[in-house]
Enzyme design. Sequence first.
Site, PDB file in Angstrom:
ATOM      1  N   PRO A  22      27.718 121.151  -9.877  1.00  0.00           N
ATOM      2  CA  PRO A  22      28.513 119.942 -10.097  1.00  0.00           C
ATOM      3  C   PRO A  22      29.964 120.088  -9.633  1.00  0.00           C
ATOM      4  CG  PRO A  22      27.418 120.674 -12.116  1.00  0.00           C
ATOM      5  CD  PRO A  22      27.332 121.780 -11.113  1.00  0.00           C
ATOM      6  N   GLU A  23      30.253 119.466  -8.526  1.00  0.00           N
ATOM      7  CA  GLU A  23      31.628 119.302  -8.065  1.00  0.00           C
ATOM      8  C   GLU A  23      31.868 117.796  -8.052  1.00  0.00           C
ATOM      9  OE1 GLU A  23      32.264 121.574  -4.444  1.00  0.00           O
ATOM     10  OE2 GLU A  23      30.810 123.075  -5.079  1.00  0.00           O
ATOM     11  N   HIS A  79      17.515 124.372 -23.018  1.00  0.00           N
ATOM     12  CA  HIS A  79      18.965 124.328 -22.798  1.00  0.00           C
ATOM     13  C   HIS A  79      19.539 122.925 -22.940  1.00  0.00           C
ATOM     14  CE1 HIS A  79      18.536 128.442 -21.585  1.00  0.00           C
ATOM     15  NE2 HIS A  79      17.698 128.095 -20.635  1.00  0.00           N
ATOM     16  N   ARG A  84      23.858 127.896 -18.574  1.00  0.00           N
ATOM     17  CA  ARG A  84      24.902 128.924 -18.634  1.00  0.00           C
ATOM     18  C   ARG A  84      26.056 128.548 -19.550  1.00  0.00           C
ATOM     19  NH1 ARG A  84      25.045 130.407 -12.213  1.00  0.00           N
ATOM     20  NH2 ARG A  84      22.840 129.980 -11.994  1.00  0.00           N
ATOM     21  N   ARG A 100      53.173 129.152   0.513  1.00  0.00           N
ATOM     22  CA  ARG A 100      52.099 129.820  -0.233  1.00  0.00           C
ATOM     23  C   ARG A 100      51.369 130.783   0.678  1.00  0.00           C
ATOM     24  NH1 ARG A 100      50.817 126.764  -4.938  1.00  0.00           N
ATOM     25  NH2 ARG A 100      49.543 128.559  -5.460  1.00  0.00           N
TER      26      ARG A 100
END
Length: 276
Positions: free
Chosen positions: A2-3, A94, A113, A155
């Site tokens: 999931p993004e 789960h 998880r 950066r």
Amino acid sequence: MPELPEVEATRRHLGPVLEGATIIEVIVRRLRMVRRQERPGDFGDRVTGRRIRPLGRRGKYLLAPLEGDITWVTHLGMSGRMSVNTREDPELPHTNVVVRLDSGAEVRMVDPRTFGFVAAYTPEELVVALNDRIGPDAYESLPSSRRLADLLAGRVAPIKALLLDQRVVSGLGNIYADEILHRAGIRPDRPAGSLDATELKALRAAIRPVLAAGLSHGGTSLDDLAYLLPDGRAGDYVTRLRAYGREGEACRRCGGTIVRTVIRARSSFWCPRCQA
DNA sequence: ACCTCCCTGGCC
DNA sequence: GGCCAGGGAGGT
């Protein structure tokens, strides 16, 4: 996994089920799933009995605003997904949180998880939890390339690492960061501050099309099928990936060979021939 | 700006 | 039987 595209696809599927419905009961099967909350019991107490308003999203956070100024926040973490069910459907392993609605439907959060979590916030808590922690949404409010230049100036960290830093822009994870860098033709290990104006424009221009493509395919379900849409179907953007997971395979743009390197303890897949 | 940890299924 | 995947928080 999931993004942003997976969370957005999830939001669009859940909208018709959740919006306008009232939460009648919450069952937390694994207490660990309620986090970033003063007391874990607050989640159920705060959301029960409230009607759900139109869903939102910020980066990878799914937002369900409730009547009475409480927001139910869900983060799917690494392996989380939402599932729409009737009460009679057997629960998958789960299934860690169950939200029952007055419509008879229920939404289940399945997360092996347990890196995901749910919380319920007051407006003040929401500001602390989101606004102070994550930057502009990579899909809805992408900064200009000039603004990106300011954010990245000086950066030395690899550009890949900064794309994954949710404070710069929010919503990108390991898969889409690699896809964006491939589309932009930029090596993931380039020091962020070394990108010139042309490269920054290319990078910025690659973000939305890649995310939109992922979204249009229902997101990226990998072989483990940890991420699935709320109706149980798999997103099939995995068949369109150009970099992620393609070590040793031919680059779909230049025919070079995709390599895998490790940047900041995360796999990066990229083409040494067309990413400079 | 870096490292470690959390957690579990799947793979070697 | 051990290691890997990795988002995000915490610590140094």
